[in-house]
Design a protein around this motif. Structure first.
Motif, PDB file in Angstrom:
ATOM      1  N   SER A 134       0.838  -1.208   0.000  1.00 33.38           N
ATOM      2  CA  SER A 134       0.000   0.000   0.000  1.00 33.38           C
ATOM      3  C   SER A 134       0.875   1.261   0.000  1.00 33.38           C
ATOM      4  O   SER A 134       0.574   2.241  -0.712  1.00 33.38           O
ATOM      5  N   GLY A 135       1.996   1.232   0.764  1.00 29.11           N
ATOM      6  CA  GLY A 135       2.906   2.386   0.759  1.00 29.11           C
ATOM      7  C   GLY A 135       3.526   2.617  -0.610  1.00 29.11           C
ATOM      8  O   GLY A 135       3.600   3.758  -1.091  1.00 29.11           O
ATOM      9  N   ILE A 136       3.961   1.507  -1.239  1.00 27.16           N
ATOM     10  CA  ILE A 136       4.579   1.609  -2.574  1.00 27.16           C
ATOM     11  C   ILE A 136       3.554   2.112  -3.584  1.00 27.16           C
ATOM     12  O   ILE A 136       3.873   2.916  -4.462  1.00 27.16           O
ATOM     13  N   GLU A 137       2.339   1.607  -3.487  1.00 20.56           N
ATOM     14  CA  GLU A 137       1.284   2.052  -4.414  1.00 20.56           C
ATOM     15  C   GLU A 137       1.020   3.538  -4.254  1.00 20.56           C
ATOM     16  O   GLU A 137       0.810   4.263  -5.236  1.00 20.56           O
ATOM     17  N   ASP A 138       1.038   4.028  -3.026  1.00 25.02           N
ATOM     18  CA  ASP A 138       0.845   5.469  -2.785  1.00 25.02           C
ATOM     19  C   ASP A 138       1.970   6.282  -3.451  1.00 25.02           C
ATOM     20  O   ASP A 138       1.719   7.306  -4.119  1.00 25.02           O
ATOM     21  N   GLU A 139       3.216   5.809  -3.242  1.00 21.00           N
ATOM     22  CA  GLU A 139       4.354   6.503  -3.855  1.00 21.00           C
ATOM     23  C   GLU A 139       4.257   6.484  -5.381  1.00 21.00           C
ATOM     24  O   GLU A 139       4.529   7.486  -6.058  1.00 21.00           O
ATOM     25  N   CYS A 140       3.866   5.331  -5.939  1.00 24.74           N
ATOM     26  CA  CYS A 140       3.718   5.181  -7.388  1.00 24.74           C
ATOM     27  C   CYS A 140       2.668   6.147  -7.921  1.00 24.74           C
ATOM     28  O   CYS A 140       2.869   6.784  -8.965  1.00 24.74           O
ATOM     29  N   GLN A 141       1.584   6.255  -7.214  1.00 23.36           N
ATOM     30  CA  GLN A 141       0.520   7.178  -7.647  1.00 23.36           C
ATOM     31  C   GLN A 141       1.016   8.624  -7.624  1.00 23.36           C
ATOM     32  O   GLN A 141       0.720   9.430  -8.516  1.00 23.36           O
ATOM     33  N   ARG A 142       1.779   8.977  -6.588  1.00 27.35           N
ATOM     34  CA  ARG A 142       2.320  10.337  -6.506  1.00 27.35           C
ATOM     35  C   ARG A 142       3.263  10.625  -7.687  1.00 27.35           C
ATOM     36  O   ARG A 142       3.214  11.709  -8.302  1.00 27.35           O
ATOM     37  N   ALA A 143       4.152   9.610  -7.969  1.00 26.85           N
ATOM     38  CA  ALA A 143       5.086   9.776  -9.088  1.00 26.85           C
ATOM     39  C   ALA A 143       4.333   9.928 -10.411  1.00 26.85           C
ATOM     40  O   ALA A 143       4.702  10.767 -11.258  1.00 26.85           O
ATOM     41  N   LYS A 144       3.271   9.150 -10.564  1.00 26.05           N
ATOM     42  CA  LYS A 144       2.466   9.248 -11.794  1.00 26.05           C
ATOM     43  C   LYS A 144       1.854  10.621 -11.924  1.00 26.05           C
ATOM     44  O   LYS A 144       1.813  11.215 -13.004  1.00 26.05           O
ATOM     45  N   GLN A 145       1.347  11.131 -10.816  1.00 30.43           N
ATOM     46  CA  GLN A 145       0.761  12.475 -10.844  1.00 30.43           C
ATOM     47  C   GLN A 145       1.808  13.539 -11.228  1.00 30.43           C
ATOM     48  O   GLN A 145       1.538  14.455 -12.020  1.00 30.43           O
ATOM     49  N   GLU A 146       3.015  13.402 -10.657  1.00 29.12           N
ATOM     50  CA  GLU A 146       4.102  14.362 -10.995  1.00 29.12           C
ATOM     51  C   GLU A 146       4.478  14.284 -12.479  1.00 29.12           C
ATOM     52  O   GLU A 146       4.680  15.310 -13.146  1.00 29.12           O
ATOM     53  N   VAL A 147       4.555  13.022 -12.991  1.00 30.45           N
ATOM     54  CA  VAL A 147       4.885  12.831 -14.417  1.00 30.45           C
ATOM     55  C   VAL A 147       3.830  13.482 -15.293  1.00 30.45           C
ATOM     56  O   VAL A 147       4.145  14.145 -16.302  1.00 30.45           O
ATOM     57  N   LEU A 148       2.578  13.315 -14.922  1.00 33.98           N
ATOM     58  CA  LEU A 148       1.495  13.920 -15.698  1.00 33.98           C
ATOM     59  C   LEU A 148       1.590  15.439 -15.688  1.00 33.98           C
ATOM     60  O   LEU A 148       1.420  16.109 -16.725  1.00 33.98           O
ATOM     61  N   SER A 149       1.923  15.981 -14.507  1.00 32.75           N
ATOM     62  CA  SER A 149       2.028  17.458 -14.424  1.00 32.75           C
ATOM     63  C   SER A 149       3.210  17.972 -15.275  1.00 32.75           C
ATOM     64  O   SER A 149       3.103  18.990 -15.969  1.00 32.75           O
ATOM     65  N   LEU A 150       4.326  17.224 -15.238  1.00 31.58           N
ATOM     66  CA  LEU A 150       5.493  17.616 -16.042  1.00 31.58           C
ATOM     67  C   LEU A 150       5.196  17.508 -17.530  1.00 31.58           C
ATOM     68  O   LEU A 150       5.642  18.360 -18.325  1.00 31.58           O
ATOM     69  N   ARG A 151       4.481  16.475 -17.919  1.00 30.56           N
ATOM     70  CA  ARG A 151       4.116  16.321 -19.330  1.00 30.56           C
ATOM     71  C   ARG A 151       3.258  17.491 -19.791  1.00 30.56           C
ATOM     72  O   ARG A 151       3.414  18.011 -20.900  1.00 30.56           O
ATOM     73  N   ARG A 152       2.312  17.880 -18.928  1.00 34.92           N
ATOM     74  CA  ARG A 152       1.457  19.008 -19.276  1.00 34.92           C
ATOM     75  C   ARG A 152       2.323  20.286 -19.466  1.00 34.92           C
ATOM     76  O   ARG A 152       2.119  21.067 -20.415  1.00 34.92           O
ATOM     77  N   GLU A 153       3.240  20.461 -18.498  1.00 38.69           N
ATOM     78  CA  GLU A 153       4.133  21.640 -18.611  1.00 38.69           C
ATOM     79  C   GLU A 153       4.965  21.575 -19.905  1.00 38.69           C
ATOM     80  O   GLU A 153       5.191  22.609 -20.580  1.00 38.69           O
ATOM     81  N   ASN A 154       5.434  20.374 -20.216  1.00 37.87           N
ATOM     82  CA  ASN A 154       6.242  20.187 -21.426  1.00 37.87           C
ATOM     83  C   ASN A 154       5.449  20.540 -22.675  1.00 37.87           C
ATOM     84  O   ASN A 154       5.949  21.215 -23.604  1.00 37.87           O
ATOM     85  N   THR A 155       4.192  20.073 -22.698  1.00 37.21           N
ATOM     86  CA  THR A 155       3.339  20.388 -23.863  1.00 37.21           C
ATOM     87  C   THR A 155       3.112  21.873 -23.976  1.00 37.21           C
ATOM     88  O   THR A 155       3.137  22.468 -25.077  1.00 37.21           O
TER      89      THR A 155
END
Length: 638
Positions: free
Chosen positions: A288-309
């Motif tokens: 559950s801890g790893i899944e939480d971290e993974c979700q956070r990383a995914k959210q950050e990647v999505l935000s960076l992709r948006r910024e990149n676009t």
């Protein structure tokens, strides 16, 4: 004047007098509607207060239609004169319903201005009590009755009482007649029932003797059978009990051993299960801890992709602007330098973001591999848990089979115990039946004792009746001897009266008197003929009397002889009366007419003293041996 009675019942009234305590009094209230048609048709309401215990207690009130109008206006009544009597009766009924309560809702008050209810006007108030106040619904003023009214009231009461008395006497006479009829009928039925009872007693005694003999034999047989069956049942019960106890102990030992083994296995499995559960919980927490971290990383990647676009779009726009503004380079050189600087900075940020993206992808791959390993371990643990559950299920099935076997054995033992209980109940029932039969035997023995006592009493009565019989027979023999002695003297009397008979009858024989009441016709005694010869006028009076054994003596005889004759006649008239129905101490069955017996009629004629005939007999008339030997049947035929 016609009177219609609307109400006549005793009502409990609360009496109030100044200077006296309140008391309760039972007053009879009678309400009558008087209709007067002469000279004018009108109706009056008459209310009378009386006391059943005091006949001089009388208060009257007569309300006409004019009086009611004034009463209506004074007390604010909402009822007409036609409906007023029924409403008044309804109020009295409510007072009667509430009079037995401790705190009645409706009550009647008799208020007097004087200290004693003695020929003073009173007012009758119908009061309703509520928690706030006493509310008077109606107040009527009554006047005491004068002497004439009291006399009239007492006369009416006396008339009613006389009518009731006549009715009751008629009812009593009818009931007496009915009861006398019923009594005669019941006496007849009682005599019939007594006869039936005697027959039933006789039948019952014979039946009871037969039943007692039969029951004693059956009892002995049943006792022997019951004892044999009891011994057999006890032996079988003990054997079955021993066998069942042995089997039960063996099965219990086996089950205990099996249970101990299963408990050990169960403990090991539970320990392993607890360990597996703890590891699964730890792994689940890590996952559950790893899944939480993974979700956070995914959210950050999505935000960076948006910024990149967004940055890519801005670059394109700026390039267009640069192409457009190349003509204005000279004017906007300073702006271009700034823009270049901004572009460099954005490129640096992009490079940094790309590097971070690469690092994040590597870490996600590592985490996915780690997750796959954990899933593999969880699958292996679940497989082991499934195996453990299968083993537990098998053990539970074994336990169920063992429990079913135990239940079967228990049911078998319960059925055997039920059979034993039923057999014991049968034994108890048979014992109870034996006790009941014993009780019935005792009752029958008591009845036999009572019947023996009755037999003894009847035997005593029989002996007494035999003694009476003997005394009666002695009396009869004595009377027969007397008769024979009297008949022996008859020959003398016949020879003396032969001349008299020839003078009286043309055929030489006197007319024989008959006694139709007794049904016996026998020859007249010589004394009777002699009396008729001497005193013919007196015989007429005798013939006018009803036929019977009474004899009148000759009045021309001397006085002394006449007195003795009267004594002898009265003394000897008793046997004749005995035959007519007087018992005189003897049992009536000895006076029944028999074919071979000599009738006792005419004894009073023959018991006269022969001294009275001596002056009228011839001197040579002596009794001959032939006349002495003549039997009594010659003079008493039939």
């Amino acid at each position: 004047m016609a009177a219609e009675r609307l109400f006549n019942r005793p009502v409990c009234v609360q009496v109030r007098c100044p200077g006296c305590e309140e008391r309760r009094l039972n007053v009879r209230v009678t309400i009558e509607l008087l209709s007067i048609s002469n000279p004018v048709h009108k109706k009056d309401l008459a209310v009378r207060l009386t006391d059943d215990t005091d006949p001089f207690f009388l208060y009257n009130l007569v309300i006409s239609e004019e009086d009611f109008q004034s009463l209506k206006s004074q007390q604010g009544l909402l009822v007409d004169f036609s409906a007023f009597p029924q409403k008044f009766v309804d109020l009295l009924q409510q007072c009667i319903q509430e009079q037995n309560k401790d705190i009645p809702r409706f009550l009647l008050q008799l208020v007097s201005s004087a200290s004693v209810l003695d020929h003073t006007p009173v007012s009758l108030n119908v009061v309703e009590t509520n928690p706030f106040k006493h509310l008077t619904h109606l107040s009527l003023k009554f006047l005491p009755g004068n002497d004439a009214e009291i006399k009239k009231f007492l006369a009416s009461c006396l008339k009613c009482l006389k009518e009731d008395k006549l009715m009751l006497e008629e009812k009593l006479r009818k009931t007496e007649e009915d009861l006398t009829r019923q009594l005669s009928y019941t006496q007849q039925s009682l005599s019939e029932r007594n006869r039936e009872l005697d027959k039933l007693k006789h039948e019952w005694t014979s039946h009871t003797t037969a039943l007692t003999n039969k029951h004693t034999q059956e009892l002995t047989n049943e006792k022997e059978r019951a004892l044999q069956a009891q011994a057999q049942y006890q032996q079988q019960h003990e054997q079955q009990k021993k066998e069942l106890e042995n089997v039960h102990q063996k099965s219990i030992q086996q089950l205990q051993n099996r249970l101990s083994e299963l408990e050990v296995i169960n403990k090991d499995l539970t320990e392993r299960r607890y360990k597996g559960d703890s590891t699964v919980r730890e792994l689940k927490a890590k996952l559950s801890g790893i899944e939480d971290e993974c979700q956070r990383a995914k959210q950050e990647v999505l935000s960076l992709r948006r910024e990149n676009t967004t940055l890519d779009a801005e670059c394109h726009e700026k390039e267009k602007l640069i192409n457009q503004l190349q003509t204005r380079v000279a004017v906007l050189e300073q702006e271009i330098k700034d823009k270049d600087q901004l572009v460099i900075r954005t490129k640096e940020v992009l490079d940094a973001t790309q590097e971070q993206k690469v690092i994040l992808e590597e870490s996600t791959e590592k985490k996915q591999s780690h997750i796959e390993k954990l899933e593999a371990t969880i699958k292996s643990l679940s497989a082991e848990l499934l195996k453990a559950n299968e083993i537990i299920k098998k053990l539970q099935g074994d336990l169920k089979t063992l429990m079913s076997k135990l239940k079967l054995k228990n049911t078998v033992t319960i059925q055997q115990e039920k059979l034993l209980a039923e057999k014991e109940e049968r034994l108890q029932k048979e014992q109870r039946e034996l006790q009941e039969v014993g009780q019935s035997l005792r009752m029958k023995e008591q009845e036999v004792c009572k019947l023996q006592e009755q037999l003894e009493t009847t035997m005593q009565k029989l002996e007494e009746s035999k003694q009476l019989l003997k005394t009666n027979e002695n009396v009869i023999t004595w009377l027969n001897k007397q008769l024979n002695e009297i008949q022996m003297t008859k020959k003398l009397e016949t020879s003396a009266s032969a001349g008299v008979r020839t003078a009286l009858s043309p055929h030489g024989m006197h007319e024989r008197p008959s006694f139709p009441s007794s049904g016996i016709i026998h020859p007249i005694s010589p004394l009777y003929a002699f009396q008729n010869f001497i005193e013919p006028a007196h015989t007429k009076t005798i013939s006018s009397q009803p036929p019977g054994p009474k004899i009148q003596l000759n009045t021309q005889l001397p006085k002394m002889n006449r007195c003795s004759d009267v004594q002898t006649v009265t003394a000897t008239s008793h046997p004749a009366n005995k035959e007519n129905g007087d018992n005189l101490g003897l049992d009536p069955k000895y006076f029944k007419k028999k074919d071979d017996s000599i009738p006792l009629r005419g004894l009073s004629q023959n018991t006269l003293n022969s001294e009275y005939l001596k002056p009228y007999l011839p001197p040579k008339a002596t009794p001959s041996p032939k006349a002495a030997a003549t039997p009594a049947s010659a003079y008493f035929p039939g």
